[in-house]
Design a protein around this motif. Structure first.
Motif, PDB file in Angstrom:
ATOM      1  N   ALA A   1      -5.443  -0.930  -3.206  1.00 26.73           N
ATOM      2  CA  ALA A   1      -6.079   0.366  -3.010  1.00 26.73           C
ATOM      3  C   ALA A   1      -5.475   1.036  -1.775  1.00 26.73           C
ATOM      4  O   ALA A   1      -5.076   0.360  -0.827  1.00 26.73           O
ATOM      5  CB  ALA A   1      -7.580   0.204  -2.839  1.00 26.73           C
ATOM      6  N   VAL A   2      -5.415   2.358  -1.794  1.00 27.62           N
ATOM      7  CA  VAL A   2      -4.851   3.113  -0.679  1.00 27.62           C
ATOM      8  C   VAL A   2      -5.987   3.777   0.088  1.00 27.62           C
ATOM      9  O   VAL A   2      -6.760   4.549  -0.483  1.00 27.62           O
ATOM     10  CB  VAL A   2      -3.863   4.191  -1.186  1.00 27.62           C
ATOM     11  CG1 VAL A   2      -3.302   5.000  -0.035  1.00 27.62           C
ATOM     12  CG2 VAL A   2      -2.753   3.543  -1.988  1.00 27.62           C
ATOM     13  N   PRO A   3      -6.135   3.493   1.386  1.00 28.12           N
ATOM     14  CA  PRO A   3      -7.193   4.128   2.173  1.00 28.12           C
ATOM     15  C   PRO A   3      -6.857   5.599   2.446  1.00 28.12           C
ATOM     16  O   PRO A   3      -5.730   5.936   2.811  1.00 28.12           O
ATOM     17  CB  PRO A   3      -7.211   3.323   3.472  1.00 28.12           C
ATOM     18  CG  PRO A   3      -5.841   2.747   3.599  1.00 28.12           C
ATOM     19  CD  PRO A   3      -5.328   2.566   2.192  1.00 28.12           C
TER      20      PRO A   3
ATOM     21  N   ALA B   1       0.831  -1.211   0.000  1.00 22.79           N
ATOM     22  CA  ALA B   1       0.000   0.000   0.000  1.00 22.79           C
ATOM     23  C   ALA B   1       0.864   1.259   0.000  1.00 22.79           C
ATOM     24  O   ALA B   1       0.498   2.271  -0.615  1.00 22.79           O
ATOM     25  CB  ALA B   1      -0.950   0.001   1.190  1.00 22.79           C
ATOM     26  N   ILE B   2       2.009   1.217   0.667  1.00 17.98           N
ATOM     27  CA  ILE B   2       2.926   2.362   0.622  1.00 17.98           C
ATOM     28  C   ILE B   2       3.410   2.564  -0.807  1.00 17.98           C
ATOM     29  O   ILE B   2       3.424   3.695  -1.310  1.00 17.98           O
ATOM     30  CB  ILE B   2       4.111   2.166   1.593  1.00 17.98           C
ATOM     31  CG1 ILE B   2       3.614   2.247   3.038  1.00 17.98           C
ATOM     32  CG2 ILE B   2       5.207   3.200   1.335  1.00 17.98           C
ATOM     33  CD1 ILE B   2       4.651   1.856   4.076  1.00 17.98           C
ATOM     34  N   ALA B   3       3.774   1.488  -1.476  1.00 21.37           N
ATOM     35  CA  ALA B   3       4.202   1.593  -2.874  1.00 21.37           C
ATOM     36  C   ALA B   3       3.070   2.131  -3.747  1.00 21.37           C
ATOM     37  O   ALA B   3       3.291   3.019  -4.590  1.00 21.37           O
ATOM     38  CB  ALA B   3       4.674   0.229  -3.375  1.00 21.37           C
ATOM     39  N   ALA B   4       1.856   1.643  -3.534  1.00 24.34           N
ATOM     40  CA  ALA B   4       0.710   2.106  -4.323  1.00 24.34           C
ATOM     41  C   ALA B   4       0.386   3.571  -4.036  1.00 24.34           C
ATOM     42  O   ALA B   4      -0.079   4.298  -4.921  1.00 24.34           O
ATOM     43  CB  ALA B   4      -0.507   1.227  -4.029  1.00 24.34           C
TER      44      ALA B   4
ATOM     45  N   VAL C   1     -12.546  17.359  10.675  1.00 21.12           N
ATOM     46  CA  VAL C   1     -13.429  16.219  10.947  1.00 21.12           C
ATOM     47  C   VAL C   1     -13.566  15.380   9.675  1.00 21.12           C
ATOM     48  O   VAL C   1     -13.581  15.911   8.564  1.00 21.12           O
ATOM     49  CB  VAL C   1     -14.816  16.674  11.448  1.00 21.12           C
ATOM     50  CG1 VAL C   1     -14.700  17.378  12.784  1.00 21.12           C
ATOM     51  CG2 VAL C   1     -15.498  17.565  10.443  1.00 21.12           C
ATOM     52  N   PRO C   2     -13.672  14.066   9.845  1.00 18.25           N
ATOM     53  CA  PRO C   2     -13.840  13.197   8.680  1.00 18.25           C
ATOM     54  C   PRO C   2     -15.160  13.490   7.970  1.00 18.25           C
ATOM     55  O   PRO C   2     -16.187  13.699   8.608  1.00 18.25           O
ATOM     56  CB  PRO C   2     -13.848  11.792   9.268  1.00 18.25           C
ATOM     57  CG  PRO C   2     -13.210  11.922  10.606  1.00 18.25           C
ATOM     58  CD  PRO C   2     -13.534  13.301  11.088  1.00 18.25           C
ATOM     59  N   ILE C   3     -15.104  13.517   6.651  1.00 18.40           N
ATOM     60  CA  ILE C   3     -16.295  13.670   5.819  1.00 18.40           C
ATOM     61  C   ILE C   3     -16.650  12.325   5.208  1.00 18.40           C
ATOM     62  O   ILE C   3     -17.807  11.919   5.203  1.00 18.40           O
ATOM     63  CB  ILE C   3     -16.067  14.726   4.715  1.00 18.40           C
ATOM     64  CG1 ILE C   3     -15.825  16.103   5.357  1.00 18.40           C
ATOM     65  CG2 ILE C   3     -17.244  14.764   3.741  1.00 18.40           C
ATOM     66  CD1 ILE C   3     -15.354  17.162   4.386  1.00 18.40           C
ATOM     67  N   GLU C   4     -15.622  11.635   4.704  1.00 20.60           N
ATOM     68  CA  GLU C   4     -15.847  10.301   4.139  1.00 20.60           C
ATOM     69  C   GLU C   4     -14.531   9.554   4.018  1.00 20.60           C
ATOM     70  O   GLU C   4     -13.487  10.146   3.776  1.00 20.60           O
ATOM     71  CB  GLU C   4     -16.523  10.373   2.768  1.00 20.60           C
ATOM     72  CG  GLU C   4     -15.653  10.975   1.685  1.00 20.60           C
ATOM     73  CD  GLU C   4     -16.299  10.985   0.305  1.00 20.60           C
ATOM     74  OE1 GLU C   4     -17.034  10.031  -0.038  1.00 20.60           O
ATOM     75  OE2 GLU C   4     -16.061  11.952  -0.427  1.00 20.60           O
ATOM     76  N   ALA C   5     -14.609   8.254   4.208  1.00 18.80           N
ATOM     77  CA  ALA C   5     -13.465   7.380   3.964  1.00 18.80           C
ATOM     78  C   ALA C   5     -13.534   6.937   2.512  1.00 18.80           C
ATOM     79  O   ALA C   5     -14.616   6.601   2.010  1.00 18.80           O
ATOM     80  CB  ALA C   5     -13.511   6.175   4.891  1.00 18.80           C
ATOM     81  N   VAL C   6     -12.403   6.977   1.835  1.00 19.01           N
ATOM     82  CA  VAL C   6     -12.354   6.588   0.425  1.00 19.01           C
ATOM     83  C   VAL C   6     -11.141   5.692   0.209  1.00 19.01           C
ATOM     84  O   VAL C   6     -10.248   5.621   1.050  1.00 19.01           O
ATOM     85  CB  VAL C   6     -12.296   7.807  -0.525  1.00 19.01           C
ATOM     86  CG1 VAL C   6     -13.520   8.687  -0.365  1.00 19.01           C
ATOM     87  CG2 VAL C   6     -11.039   8.613  -0.293  1.00 19.01           C
ATOM     88  N   SER C   7     -11.133   5.037  -0.916  1.00 13.95           N
ATOM     89  CA  SER C   7      -9.965   4.272  -1.348  1.00 13.95           C
ATOM     90  C   SER C   7      -9.549   4.799  -2.698  1.00 13.95           C
ATOM     91  O   SER C   7     -10.382   4.927  -3.597  1.00 13.95           O
ATOM     92  CB  SER C   7     -10.292   2.785  -1.475  1.00 13.95           C
ATOM     93  OG  SER C   7     -10.477   2.223  -0.200  1.00 13.95           O
ATOM     94  N   ALA C   8      -8.268   5.131  -2.809  1.00 14.15           N
ATOM     95  CA  ALA C   8      -7.757   5.562  -4.109  1.00 14.15           C
ATOM     96  C   ALA C   8      -7.837   4.384  -5.064  1.00 14.15           C
ATOM     97  O   ALA C   8      -7.789   3.224  -4.653  1.00 14.15           O
ATOM     98  CB  ALA C   8      -6.320   6.045  -3.966  1.00 14.15           C
ATOM     99  N   ALA C   9      -7.961   4.681  -6.344  1.00 12.39           N
ATOM    100  CA  ALA C   9      -8.030   3.627  -7.352  1.00 12.39           C
ATOM    101  C   ALA C   9      -6.862   2.672  -7.184  1.00 12.39           C
ATOM    102  O   ALA C   9      -5.729   3.102  -6.948  1.00 12.39           O
ATOM    103  CB  ALA C   9      -7.997   4.249  -8.748  1.00 12.39           C
ATOM    104  N   PRO C  10      -7.121   1.388  -7.259  1.00  8.71           N
ATOM    105  CA  PRO C  10      -6.053   0.403  -7.031  1.00  8.71           C
ATOM    106  C   PRO C  10      -4.881   0.548  -8.002  1.00  8.71           C
ATOM    107  O   PRO C  10      -5.073   0.844  -9.174  1.00  8.71           O
ATOM    108  CB  PRO C  10      -6.759  -0.930  -7.243  1.00  8.71           C
ATOM    109  CG  PRO C  10      -8.197  -0.654  -7.053  1.00  8.71           C
ATOM    110  CD  PRO C  10      -8.404   0.760  -7.521  1.00  8.71           C
ATOM    111  N   VAL C  11      -3.698   0.365  -7.453  1.00  5.53           N
ATOM    112  CA  VAL C  11      -2.471   0.313  -8.241  1.00  5.53           C
ATOM    113  C   VAL C  11      -1.925  -1.090  -8.051  1.00  5.53           C
ATOM    114  O   VAL C  11      -1.686  -1.516  -6.911  1.00  5.53           O
ATOM    115  CB  VAL C  11      -1.453   1.371  -7.745  1.00  5.53           C
ATOM    116  CG1 VAL C  11      -0.140   1.231  -8.492  1.00  5.53           C
ATOM    117  CG2 VAL C  11      -2.026   2.767  -7.870  1.00  5.53           C
ATOM    118  N   ASP C  12      -1.787  -1.818  -9.148  1.00  2.00           N
ATOM    119  CA  ASP C  12      -1.350  -3.218  -9.068  1.00  2.00           C
ATOM    120  C   ASP C  12      -2.219  -4.010  -8.092  1.00  2.00           C
ATOM    121  O   ASP C  12      -1.735  -4.836  -7.315  1.00  2.00           O
ATOM    122  CB  ASP C  12       0.121  -3.315  -8.666  1.00  2.00           C
ATOM    123  CG  ASP C  12       1.049  -2.689  -9.706  1.00  2.00           C
ATOM    124  OD1 ASP C  12       0.700  -2.738 -10.908  1.00  2.00           O
ATOM    125  OD2 ASP C  12       2.092  -2.151  -9.318  1.00  2.00           O
ATOM    126  N   GLY C  13      -3.517  -3.702  -8.079  1.00  2.89           N
ATOM    127  CA  GLY C  13      -4.474  -4.422  -7.245  1.00  2.89           C
ATOM    128  C   GLY C  13      -4.540  -3.968  -5.799  1.00  2.89           C
ATOM    129  O   GLY C  13      -5.273  -4.545  -5.008  1.00  2.89           O
TER     130      GLY C  13
END
Length: 179
Positions: free
Chosen positions: A168-170, A37-40, A154-166
Motif C-alpha cells: 500500500a502507498v501512504p 512502495a515506489i513501484a506500487a 493542512v492534513p485532512i486524513e492519512a490514507v493508503s492507496a489500494a495495495p499493489v502486489d501487497g
C-alpha cells in the motif's frame, strides 16, 4: 539564475511530462518510501490527460527545459492518472460547495527546492479562485507533504492507496482555504 516561465500544457507535451514524472517518482520519493512502495505508487500516480484537455495543467520551464508540471481541476477526481480508471470521476464540481482539486504535481529532481512547486501551486490556486472556488484539496505524497504544508495546506486524513502486489502507498489528503 535563469527565470522560470510557465505555460499551459498541450497534448504535444505528454511524452516530456511522462518522462519528468518518471524521474520525479524514482528520485524524490526515495527518502520516504521503500523501493516496493515506489513501484506500487506508479499505480496511483501519473498524468491525467483530462487536465490537459481542460486547459488546467501547467508546465514550468527554465531555459527551454521542463522543470515541473502540475494542475488543478474542477472535476471530482482527486488523484490518479489515465491508467488508474477506478480513481477517476469526471463529474463537475460546484465551486460554491466543493473544493477545487490540485492534481499531478511533479518537479524534475534537477530543479527540486528551487521554487518550481511553489510556482505551480500558486498558478493552480489563482486559476481555481478565478473559477469561483474558495477551497482546494489534494492527495499528497509523503515527499510532497512538506511543500504543501509550507504553502498553507493542512492534513485532512492519512490514507493508503489500494495495495499493489501487497504494497500500500501512504498518502495524505490535504486542504486549504483559498479566500
Amino acid at each position: 539564475m535563469e527565470t522560470l516561465i510557465h505555460r499551459i500544457a498541450t497534448r504535444d507535451d505528454i511524452p516530456a511530462i511522462r518522462a519528468l514524472m518518471d524521474r520525479a517518482i524514482n528520485a524524490l520519493q526515495r527518502d520516504f518510501l521503500t523501493p516496493a512502495a515506489i513501484a506500487a505508487s506508479r499505480a496511483v500516480m501519473g498524468l491525467d490527460t483530462q487536465l490537459i484537455d481542460d486547459g488546467s495543467y501547467f508546465l514550468v520551464e527554465q531555459t527551454g527545459r521542463l522543470a515541473g508540471c502540475g494542475g488543478w481541476s474542477h472535476r471530482a477526481t482527486l488523484y490518479g492518472g489515465d491508467h488508474s480508471a477506478a480513481l477517476r470521476d469526471a463529474r463537475l464540481l460546484d465551486p460554491a460547495t466543493d473544493p477545487a482539486r490540485i492534481r499531478a504535481m511533479f518537479t524534475d529532481p534537477a530543479f527540486a527546492r528551487r521554487g518550481v512547486g511553489r510556482l505551480i501551486l500558486s498558478l493552480c490556486e489563482a486559476a481555481a479562485r478565478a473559477a469561483g472556488f474558495t477551497r482546494a484539496e489534494m492527495m499528497a505524497t509523503l515527499a510532497g507533504q512538506p511543500l504543501y504544508a509550507a504553502c498553507g495546506y493542512v492534513p485532512i486524513e492519512a490514507v493508503s492507496a489500494a495495495p499493489v502486489d501487497g504494497v500500500a502507498v501512504p498518502l495524505v489528503r490535504m486542504g486549504k482555504d483559498l479566500t
